[in-house]
Scaffold this active site. Structure first.
Site, mmCIF file in Angstrom:
data_model
loop_
_atom_site.group_PDB
_atom_site.id
_atom_site.type_symbol
_atom_site.label_atom_id
_atom_site.label_comp_id
_atom_site.label_asym_id
_atom_site.label_seq_id
_atom_site.Cartn_x
_atom_site.Cartn_y
_atom_site.Cartn_z
ATOM 1 C CG ASP A 62 47.282 47.993 31.506
ATOM 2 O OD1 ASP A 62 46.200 47.396 31.336
ATOM 3 O OD2 ASP A 62 48.127 47.902 30.453
ATOM 4 C CB THR A 95 46.822 41.896 30.094
ATOM 5 O OG1 THR A 95 46.428 43.047 30.971
ATOM 6 C CG2 THR A 95 46.798 42.621 28.659
ATOM 7 C CB THR A 96 45.687 41.044 35.035
ATOM 8 O OG1 THR A 96 46.089 42.469 34.818
ATOM 9 C CG2 THR A 96 46.452 40.724 36.730
ATOM 10 C CG ASP A 387 42.172 48.401 30.160
ATOM 11 O OD1 ASP A 387 42.821 48.086 29.282
ATOM 12 O OD2 ASP A 387 42.492 48.044 31.382
HETATM 13 P P1 ADP Z 1 42.245 42.206 33.663
HETATM 14 O O1 ADP Z 1 43.983 42.899 33.281
HETATM 15 O O2 ADP Z 1 42.592 40.854 33.707
HETATM 16 O O3 ADP Z 1 41.623 43.098 32.751
HETATM 17 P P2 ADP Z 1 41.521 43.794 35.855
HETATM 18 O O4 ADP Z 1 42.579 44.122 37.050
HETATM 19 O O5 ADP Z 1 41.039 44.923 34.904
HETATM 20 O O6 ADP Z 1 42.496 42.691 35.243
HETATM 21 O O7 ADP Z 1 40.376 43.165 36.783
HETATM 22 C C1 ADP Z 1 39.480 42.356 36.008
HETATM 23 C C2 ADP Z 1 38.733 41.389 36.916
HETATM 24 O O8 ADP Z 1 38.039 42.544 37.769
HETATM 25 C C3 ADP Z 1 37.422 40.859 36.223
HETATM 26 O O9 ADP Z 1 37.680 39.545 36.343
HETATM 27 C C4 ADP Z 1 36.262 41.757 36.734
HETATM 28 O O10 ADP Z 1 35.140 40.865 36.544
HETATM 29 C C5 ADP Z 1 36.664 41.750 37.975
HETATM 30 N N1 ADP Z 1 35.838 43.056 38.555
HETATM 31 C C6 ADP Z 1 35.514 44.451 38.098
HETATM 32 N N2 ADP Z 1 34.741 44.817 38.724
HETATM 33 C C7 ADP Z 1 34.387 44.413 39.971
HETATM 34 C C8 ADP Z 1 33.576 44.146 41.012
HETATM 35 N N3 ADP Z 1 32.992 45.356 41.122
HETATM 36 N N4 ADP Z 1 33.843 43.361 42.003
HETATM 37 C C9 ADP Z 1 34.595 42.201 41.765
HETATM 38 N N5 ADP Z 1 35.189 42.060 40.670
HETATM 39 C C10 ADP Z 1 35.029 42.790 39.797
HETATM 40 MG MG MG Z 2 40.836 44.882 32.990
#
Ligand code: ADP
Ligand code: MG
Length: 535
Positions: A62, A95-96, A387
């Site tokens: 996270d 956040t990322t 989340d």
């Molecule tokens: P954040 O802290 O920005 O929410 P995450 O590690 O939760 O970072 O990643 C979010 C990203 O992962 C988003 O851009 C989302 O669209 C992408 N994502 C989620 N599931 C998938 C998937 N099955 N394939 C590709 N990207 C995905």
């Molecule tokens: Mg996320």
């Protein structure tokens, strides 16, 4: 001619970095922050293990947690951490993405600075691009309604993909959707009404939604019933004791009878408290303050279940869950004010005993009880759950979703490039750099999954050029697909907020050309991370 005396306007121990140096150092620091979280993005993102000064370990994926625990010191880097926190408090996810986007905007700005483009031109272009991007974002988003439960479930699942909760994300998404739908009122969701309790006992798959509140208190006396069916619950904010027991009072008694009489009267008063509770029909009491031993004794005799020193926030949640009213004066207690629940029960799980108030009819507050084998696992589950909760709440409120897996970023980037072509002047270049920064999201998703980012980017771009607006890179299948159809969807609000805050911080950092740091107020050189070029 007299020799010029140097003039000092700042205290001796102030460290000053100016012009280009200040700018480059800040950009570098911000980039380092973005790099630190980059590898955690997306379903195949890696986790980080953070060990704090006293040896406590956090294992997480996270963004905001990582940055929080890193104890960053560099002032510009701290500004980056702030946007992660804003993102977290505003939407609870993304956040990322926000931090990475800010880092990339700054990195790209550096290229423009190298071309001798003035920072104000860059910031103007970035602001323009941000406004346009948000407008396009709205156009590209898809409307949904709160009754489309499958959409909400996919939102929750996308949020949890790749987090610790991966193996139970279906179950979690059901819990999330059900709990949000239950506590929402006219499209407004206050996540405070969803209490998360953690229990270190059996496996994560036993995580449960309780239509009521679980509080970490046991009944005050084991002579009280351990379980009460058809509970009628009194919620009392005042102590069930004699008034002012701390106050010193002097009582003169001249003979033993008088003393006995006094004790009897005290006992009578305490007994009356119990009678009042009993006559209201209550068989359960949650008291925010203390309960006198004598009161406890008589309550137990009447088979009334009681907990004392229950947190104010728990009492308030209980009121919302059971539709009861919080009473401060016992004289006001009557049947109408009592809360209802099917069962109130003390349950021992692992080492702790807790009171479950469950089976509430139409509760406006409820509890998710996370089970898990270790604290690290449970904590990471909680972050994943939050989340999911944040994202579903956001969709209930805003009713707009976008295609994930990089689809929205690629399409936005494409539209911004087209927009850039309509501009004359140097801002055009800044808008183009903004557009290219957005592509960093899909390329990082690919990179983190071990795919070739350039192949993926070119693949995505050509699909979008062919009019496939929702084409994204499904990391779980390593295939470019329609993200909407695959159920990889996210709230529009996350992206909106990420663009806003990333632009804000990038612009703010770009406008700084002078850093004045007093030594006593923390070193600007960031001892913790050792930034090159800062000493
Ligand atoms: P954040 O802290 O920005 O929410 P995450 O590690 O939760 O970072 O990643 C979010 C990203 O992962 C988003 O851009 C989302 O669209 C992408 N994502 C989620 N599931 C998938 C998937 N099955 N394939 C590709 N990207 C995905
Ligand atoms: Mg996320």
């Amino acid at each position: 001619m007299t020799e010029k005396q140097p003039i000092f306007i700042l205290p001796e121990n102030t460290e000053r970095t100016m012009g280009k140096d200040a700018q480059r150092n800040n950009i570098l620091a911000a980039k380092l922050v973005a790099d630190a979280v980059k590898t955690t993005l997306g379903p195949k993102g890696m986790d980080k293990m953070l060990v704090d000064a006293i040896g406590d370990i956090t294992v997480t994926n996270d963004g905001v947690t990582i940055l929080d625990e890193m104890q960053i010191e560099h002032p510009a880097a701290k500004m980056m951490v702030e946007i992660a926190k804003t993102q977290e408090s505003e939407v609870g996810d993304g956040t990322t993405t926000a931090v990475m986007l800010a880092g990339k905007l700054l990195e790209n700005a550096e290229k423009l600075l190298d071309m001798k483009i003035h920072p104000t031109v860059i910031t103007k272009g970035y602001n323009l691009a941000s406004e346009k991007a948000k407008q396009f974002l709205k156009e590209l988003s898809v409307e949904t309604t709160p009754d489309k439960e499958d959409v909400l479930k996919y939102i929750a699942m996308t949020a949890m993909t790749g987090k610790g909760a991966e193996s139970v994300k279906e179950k979690f998404s059901e819990i999330i959707v059900e709990s949000i739908k239950q506590v929402q009122e006219n499209g407004n969701v206050s996540l405070d009404n969803i209490k998360i309790i953690k229990n270190k006992s059996n496996g994560v798959e036993n995580t449960e939604l309780i239509k009521g509140i679980v509080i970490d208190k046991e009944r005050v006396s084991i002579d009280m019933p351990q379980k009460v069916q058809s509970a009628k619950i009194a919620l009392i904010s005042d102590a069930l004791e004699l008034k002012n027991p701390e106050a010193e009072a002097k009582i003169s008694v001249t003979n033993p009878e008088q003393l006995q009489d006094f004790i009897n009267r005290e006992e009578d008063t305490l007994k009356k408290i119990v009678e009042k509770v009993k006559s209201s029909g209550a068989n359960v009491i949650f008291c925010q303050k203390g309960i006198d031993d004598v009161v406890q004794y008589y309550l137990a005799k009447e088979n009334i279940y009681a907990c004392r020193r229950v947190a104010k926030s728990d009492i308030e949640s209980l009121a919302r869950a059971t539709s009861g009213k919080i009473i401060s004066n016992l004289n006001e207690l009557n049947e109408r004010e009592l809360g209802r629940a099917q069962i109130v029960e003390e349950i021992k799980q692992g080492e702790e005993s807790m009171t479950y108030v469950s089976g509430c009819e139409n509760p406006k507050a409820l509890t998710i009880l996370i089970h898990g084998g270790s604290e690290h696992i449970i904590d990471e589950m909680e972050r994943a759950l939050k989340d999911g909760l944040g994202d579903v709440a956001s969709v209930i409120k805003n009713k707009r979703i976008v295609a994930g897996a990089g689809a929205i970023e690629i399409e936005l980037s494409k539209m911004l490039r087209q927009f850039a072509n309509t501009l004359s002047g140097r801002e055009q270049l800044a808008v183009q750099e903004f557009a290219s920064a957005l592509e960093f999201v899909p390329s990082t998703l690919a990179e983190n999954a071990g795919l070739d980012p350039i192949d993926v980017l070119t693949g995505l771009k050509s699909r979008h050029d062919n009019g496939e607006k929702y084409a994204g890179i499904n990391i779980l299948k390593n295939k470019i697909e329609n993200s909407l159809e695959e159920g990889i969807i996210e709230p529009m609000k996350i992206k909106m907020q990420a663009i806003s805050s990333a632009t804000e911080v990038a612009v703010m950092i770009l406008r700084i050309d002078d850093v004045l740091a007093s030594k006593s107020g923390g070193s600007p050189t960031g001892t913790g991370m050792g930034y090159p070029g800062m000493d």
